[in-house]
Design a protein around this motif. Structure first.
Motif, short mmCIF file in Angstrom:
data_model
loop_
_atom_site.label_atom_id
_atom_site.label_comp_id
_atom_site.label_asym_id
_atom_site.label_seq_id
_atom_site.Cartn_x
_atom_site.Cartn_y
_atom_site.Cartn_z
N LYS A 273 -18.48 -33.88 5.62
CA LYS A 273 -17.92 -32.55 5.44
C LYS A 273 -17.15 -32.00 6.64
O LYS A 273 -15.98 -32.25 6.77
N LYS A 274 -17.80 -31.27 7.53
CA LYS A 274 -17.09 -30.60 8.63
C LYS A 274 -16.55 -31.58 9.66
O LYS A 274 -15.63 -31.28 10.40
N LYS A 275 -17.12 -32.79 9.74
CA LYS A 275 -16.66 -33.78 10.72
C LYS A 275 -15.49 -34.62 10.19
O LYS A 275 -14.95 -35.42 10.92
N LEU A 276 -15.11 -34.39 8.96
CA LEU A 276 -14.11 -35.24 8.32
C LEU A 276 -12.78 -35.24 9.07
O LEU A 276 -12.08 -36.25 9.11
N LEU A 277 -12.41 -34.14 9.68
CA LEU A 277 -11.14 -34.06 10.39
C LEU A 277 -11.26 -34.50 11.85
O LEU A 277 -10.26 -34.71 12.51
N THR A 278 -12.48 -34.62 12.35
CA THR A 278 -12.65 -34.88 13.78
C THR A 278 -13.19 -36.27 14.10
O THR A 278 -13.04 -36.73 15.22
N ILE B 267 1.27 -25.44 15.97
CA ILE B 267 1.10 -26.64 16.80
C ILE B 267 1.84 -26.48 18.12
O ILE B 267 1.30 -26.74 19.19
N ASN B 268 3.09 -26.05 18.05
CA ASN B 268 3.89 -25.90 19.27
C ASN B 268 3.35 -24.83 20.21
O ASN B 268 3.58 -24.88 21.42
N ASP C 104 7.69 -41.04 1.97
CA ASP C 104 8.72 -40.36 2.76
C ASP C 104 8.35 -38.91 3.06
O ASP C 104 9.09 -38.22 3.74
N ASN C 105 7.22 -38.46 2.53
CA ASN C 105 6.80 -37.08 2.73
C ASN C 105 5.52 -37.00 3.53
O ASN C 105 4.65 -37.87 3.44
N LEU C 106 5.41 -35.92 4.29
CA LEU C 106 4.26 -35.67 5.15
C LEU C 106 3.35 -34.64 4.48
O LEU C 106 3.82 -33.63 3.96
N TYR C 107 2.06 -34.92 4.49
CA TYR C 107 1.05 -34.04 3.90
C TYR C 107 0.01 -33.76 4.97
O TYR C 107 -0.08 -34.48 5.97
N PHE C 108 -0.82 -32.75 4.74
CA PHE C 108 -1.86 -32.46 5.72
C PHE C 108 -3.09 -31.82 5.11
O PHE C 108 -3.01 -31.12 4.09
N LEU C 109 -4.23 -32.14 5.72
CA LEU C 109 -5.51 -31.51 5.42
C LEU C 109 -5.89 -30.69 6.64
O LEU C 109 -5.55 -31.07 7.78
N HIS C 110 -6.63 -29.61 6.45
CA HIS C 110 -6.99 -28.78 7.60
C HIS C 110 -8.22 -27.94 7.32
O HIS C 110 -8.73 -27.91 6.19
N ASN C 111 -8.69 -27.25 8.35
CA ASN C 111 -9.86 -26.38 8.22
C ASN C 111 -9.58 -24.97 8.74
O ASN C 111 -10.50 -24.26 9.12
N VAL C 112 -8.30 -24.58 8.75
CA VAL C 112 -7.92 -23.25 9.26
C VAL C 112 -7.07 -22.48 8.25
O VAL C 112 -5.93 -22.10 8.54
N PRO C 113 -7.62 -22.18 7.07
CA PRO C 113 -6.82 -21.48 6.06
C PRO C 113 -6.44 -20.06 6.48
O PRO C 113 -5.45 -19.53 5.98
N ASN D 74 -8.47 -29.62 13.91
CA ASN D 74 -8.22 -28.68 12.82
C ASN D 74 -7.36 -29.24 11.70
O ASN D 74 -7.30 -28.67 10.62
N ILE D 75 -6.66 -30.37 11.97
CA ILE D 75 -5.65 -30.81 11.01
C ILE D 75 -5.48 -32.32 11.08
O ILE D 75 -5.64 -32.92 12.15
N LYS D 76 -5.17 -32.91 9.94
CA LYS D 76 -4.92 -34.35 9.87
C LYS D 76 -3.68 -34.55 9.00
O LYS D 76 -3.58 -33.98 7.90
N PHE D 77 -2.73 -35.35 9.51
CA PHE D 77 -1.45 -35.57 8.83
C PHE D 77 -1.41 -36.94 8.17
O PHE D 77 -1.95 -37.92 8.69
N PHE D 78 -0.69 -37.01 7.04
CA PHE D 78 -0.59 -38.24 6.25
C PHE D 78 0.84 -38.45 5.78
O PHE D 78 1.49 -37.51 5.32
#
Length: 186
Positions: A150-155, A109-110, A74-83, A118-122
């Motif tokens: 590594k760097k391609k993991l989100l794309t 995002i908006n 029921d919860n949304l999580y995310f990984l990203h490369n823009v800290p 840059n980001i992947k949602f789960f």
């Protein structure tokens, strides 16, 4: 591909013998946390039939959403490369970050300041007690490998990710490249 001990930033690749488990059959999981309390990760290659804007009306962009695992769906999580854009991000490894200020993420995002690269949602996550994962590894349910993407993991296109890992593991794993997910369909 080098098989390694599990740790943050490594990948869990499900063995071909994991059949009938909707969450983990033919899955690749990024380990995001590994310590004495347990293991947390996200399934990288199981896109859902919904997009972020369908789940959150305040979001105006249709980012893809993945099944992160069977826990806390029921919860949304995310990984990203823009800290540098997302406060309170936690480094996993190799410039991949987990979480941060979600209100900032929505705003970015908006305003089109974050792209899907840059980001992947789960929805949900994958979790194990340490001994539970050890037992599953000993039962040959998983292969642990270094994350060579590594760097391609989100794309990268994740639909063929499990098959890519089978091919890279080589040997008997290559037999599974063209096998149907359900062997009864053979």
């Amino acid at each position: 591909m080098k098989i390694v001990a599990p740790d943050r930033g490594h990948l869990l690749v499900s063995e071909p013998s994991v059949i009938g488990d909707y969450s983990f059959s033919r899955s690749v999981v990024l380990i995001t946390d590994y310590n004495e309390a347990g293991v947390v990760g996200f399934i990288l290659n199981k896109p859902l039939d919904c997009t972020l804007d369908q789940l959150l009306p305040e979001v105006s962009v249709n980012f893809e959403v993945f099944q992160g695992g069977p826990v806390d769906t029921d919860n949304l999580y995310f990984l990203h490369n823009v800290p540098e854009l997302i406060p309170d991000s936690h480094l996993i490894k190799d410039d991949i970050y987990w979480g941060g200020d979600f209100n900032v993420v929505i705003d970015l995002i908006n305003k089109n300041l974050i792209e899907p690269s840059n980001i992947k949602f789960f929805l949900g996550y994958s979790g194990w007690e340490l001994k539970q994962l050890d037992n599953e590894l000993n039962a040959n349910s998983w292969v642990v490998v270094e994350n060579t993407d590594k760097k391609k993991l989100l794309t990268k296109n994740m639909l063929a990710f499990w098959k890519e890992k089978m091919k890279t593991l080589g040997g008997n794993y290559q037999l599974w490249l063209n096998a149907p997910e359900n062997p009864n369909y053979n």
